[in-house]
Design a protein around this motif. Structure first.
Motif, PDB file in Angstrom:
ATOM      1  N   ASP A 124       0.848  -1.204   0.000  1.00 14.66           N
ATOM      2  CA  ASP A 124       0.000   0.000   0.000  1.00 14.66           C
ATOM      3  C   ASP A 124       0.879   1.249   0.000  1.00 14.66           C
ATOM      4  OD1 ASP A 124       0.915  -0.551   2.578  1.00 14.66           O
ATOM      5  OD2 ASP A 124      -0.867   0.268   3.544  1.00 14.66           O
ATOM      6  N   PHE A 125       1.558   1.446  -1.110  1.00 15.22           N
ATOM      7  CA  PHE A 125       2.540   2.512  -1.244  1.00 15.22           C
ATOM      8  C   PHE A 125       1.896   3.899  -1.193  1.00 15.22           C
ATOM      9  CE2 PHE A 125       4.327  -1.211  -3.329  1.00 15.22           C
ATOM     10  CZ  PHE A 125       5.548  -1.305  -2.668  1.00 15.22           C
ATOM     11  N   HIS A 126       2.667   4.855  -0.719  1.00 15.08           N
ATOM     12  CA  HIS A 126       2.235   6.245  -0.637  1.00 15.08           C
ATOM     13  C   HIS A 126       2.236   6.911  -2.016  1.00 15.08           C
ATOM     14  CE1 HIS A 126       3.508   5.758   3.606  1.00 15.08           C
ATOM     15  NE2 HIS A 126       2.700   6.771   3.853  1.00 15.08           N
ATOM     16  N   ARG A 127       1.454   7.953  -2.116  1.00 14.87           N
ATOM     17  CA  ARG A 127       1.567   8.896  -3.228  1.00 14.87           C
ATOM     18  C   ARG A 127       2.268  10.136  -2.663  1.00 14.87           C
ATOM     19  NH1 ARG A 127      -3.315   9.954  -7.066  1.00 14.87           N
ATOM     20  NH2 ARG A 127      -2.435   8.003  -7.834  1.00 14.87           N
ATOM     21  N   MET A 128       3.259  10.617  -3.381  1.00 12.67           N
ATOM     22  CA  MET A 128       3.958  11.827  -2.983  1.00 12.67           C
ATOM     23  C   MET A 128       3.315  13.019  -3.684  1.00 12.67           C
ATOM     24  SD  MET A 128       7.831  13.109  -3.723  1.00 12.67           S
ATOM     25  CE  MET A 128       7.449  13.444  -5.437  1.00 12.67           C
ATOM     26  N   TYR A 129       3.125  14.068  -2.931  1.00 15.83           N
ATOM     27  CA  TYR A 129       2.648  15.336  -3.482  1.00 15.83           C
ATOM     28  C   TYR A 129       3.731  16.377  -3.234  1.00 15.83           C
ATOM     29  CZ  TYR A 129      -2.008  13.241  -3.385  1.00 15.83           C
ATOM     30  OH  TYR A 129      -3.079  12.429  -3.578  1.00 15.83           O
ATOM     31  N   THR A 130       4.113  17.081  -4.274  1.00 17.74           N
ATOM     32  CA  THR A 130       5.002  18.216  -4.127  1.00 17.74           C
ATOM     33  C   THR A 130       4.149  19.463  -4.289  1.00 17.74           C
ATOM     34  OG1 THR A 130       6.899  17.024  -5.039  1.00 17.74           O
ATOM     35  CG2 THR A 130       7.016  19.425  -5.064  1.00 17.74           C
ATOM     36  N   GLY A 131       4.244  20.330  -3.307  1.00 18.11           N
ATOM     37  CA  GLY A 131       3.508  21.583  -3.362  1.00 18.11           C
ATOM     38  C   GLY A 131       4.447  22.766  -3.313  1.00 18.11           C
ATOM     39  N   GLU A 132       4.184  23.736  -4.174  1.00 18.36           N
ATOM     40  CA  GLU A 132       4.925  24.989  -4.090  1.00 18.36           C
ATOM     41  C   GLU A 132       4.400  25.764  -2.889  1.00 18.36           C
ATOM     42  OE1 GLU A 132       5.956  29.016  -6.645  1.00 18.36           O
ATOM     43  OE2 GLU A 132       4.542  27.581  -7.474  1.00 18.36           O
ATOM     44  N   ILE A 133       5.289  26.209  -2.053  1.00 15.60           N
ATOM     45  CA  ILE A 133       4.896  26.978  -0.863  1.00 15.60           C
ATOM     46  C   ILE A 133       4.480  28.372  -1.344  1.00 15.60           C
ATOM     47  CG2 ILE A 133       5.674  27.988   1.301  1.00 15.60           C
ATOM     48  CD1 ILE A 133       7.643  25.572   1.488  1.00 15.60           C
TER      49      ILE A 133
END
Length: 169
Positions: free
Chosen positions: A154-163
């Motif tokens: 049950d692998f994670h999804r990575m989210y990259t967010g611009e601050i």
């Protein structure tokens, strides 16, 4: 966010190792002002990529907050004083599907149409999603990580967010 001042990312004074892994954080996302969710997390990073200040968060697809992250353009990472550890435990152990964990935690949400923060937080970091990627079993070089953290795949999804905004007390 009243009672907060805004700062630039280079002004943020947190230890990236203790603030996530030891102190924890809340990751929150809102579909709209009336429909939002949050969860407690201890995995994440801050850095600089693509000429932008960014934050990476990781969410498993079965978590209730996942659907909010998928539908929203934004997410918030909130850090709290140590006295709120019990509230963070509640937000990490109760699903928003089953119960109003915000009410039970005693936290006060600050909501607009794009993001949610918390009045009790010492730091609310607003991020705009710019990249997502699912973890891929074939890319793990150290296979013990899979054994230790993903026995059910049950692998994670990575989210990259611009601050885009940082609010501090």
């Amino acid at each position: 966010m009243k009672n907060f001042k805004t700062i630039k990312p280079y002004q943020l004074e947190i230890n990236p190792f203790t603030s996530t892994s030891k102190d924890w954080m809340l990751i929150s996302s809102a579909i709209n002002a009336d429909d939002f969710n949050t969860l407690t997390a201890s995995w994440g990073e801050f850095g600089y990529r693509w000429n932008r200040d960014v934050c990476n968060i990781y969410i498993r697809k079965h978590r209730h907050t996942f659907k909010y992250l998928e539908k929203s353009e934004h997410f918030t990472v909130s850090f709290f004083p140590p006295s709120y550890k019990e509230a963070l435990k509640i937000c990490g152990s109760i699903s928003g599907r089953d119960e109003d964990k915000i009410k039970k935690s005693g936290l006060t949400p600050i909501v607009n149409n794009h993001y949610i923060g918390f009045e009790e937080a010492s730091i609310n970091i607003i991020c705009k999603k710019i990249y997502t990627q699912d973890m891929d079993e074939s890319l793990f070089i150290d296979k013990t990580i899979i054994q230790d953290h993903y026995p059910e795949k049950d692998f994670h999804r990575m989210y990259t967010g611009e601050i885009i905004e940082i609010y501090v007390k």
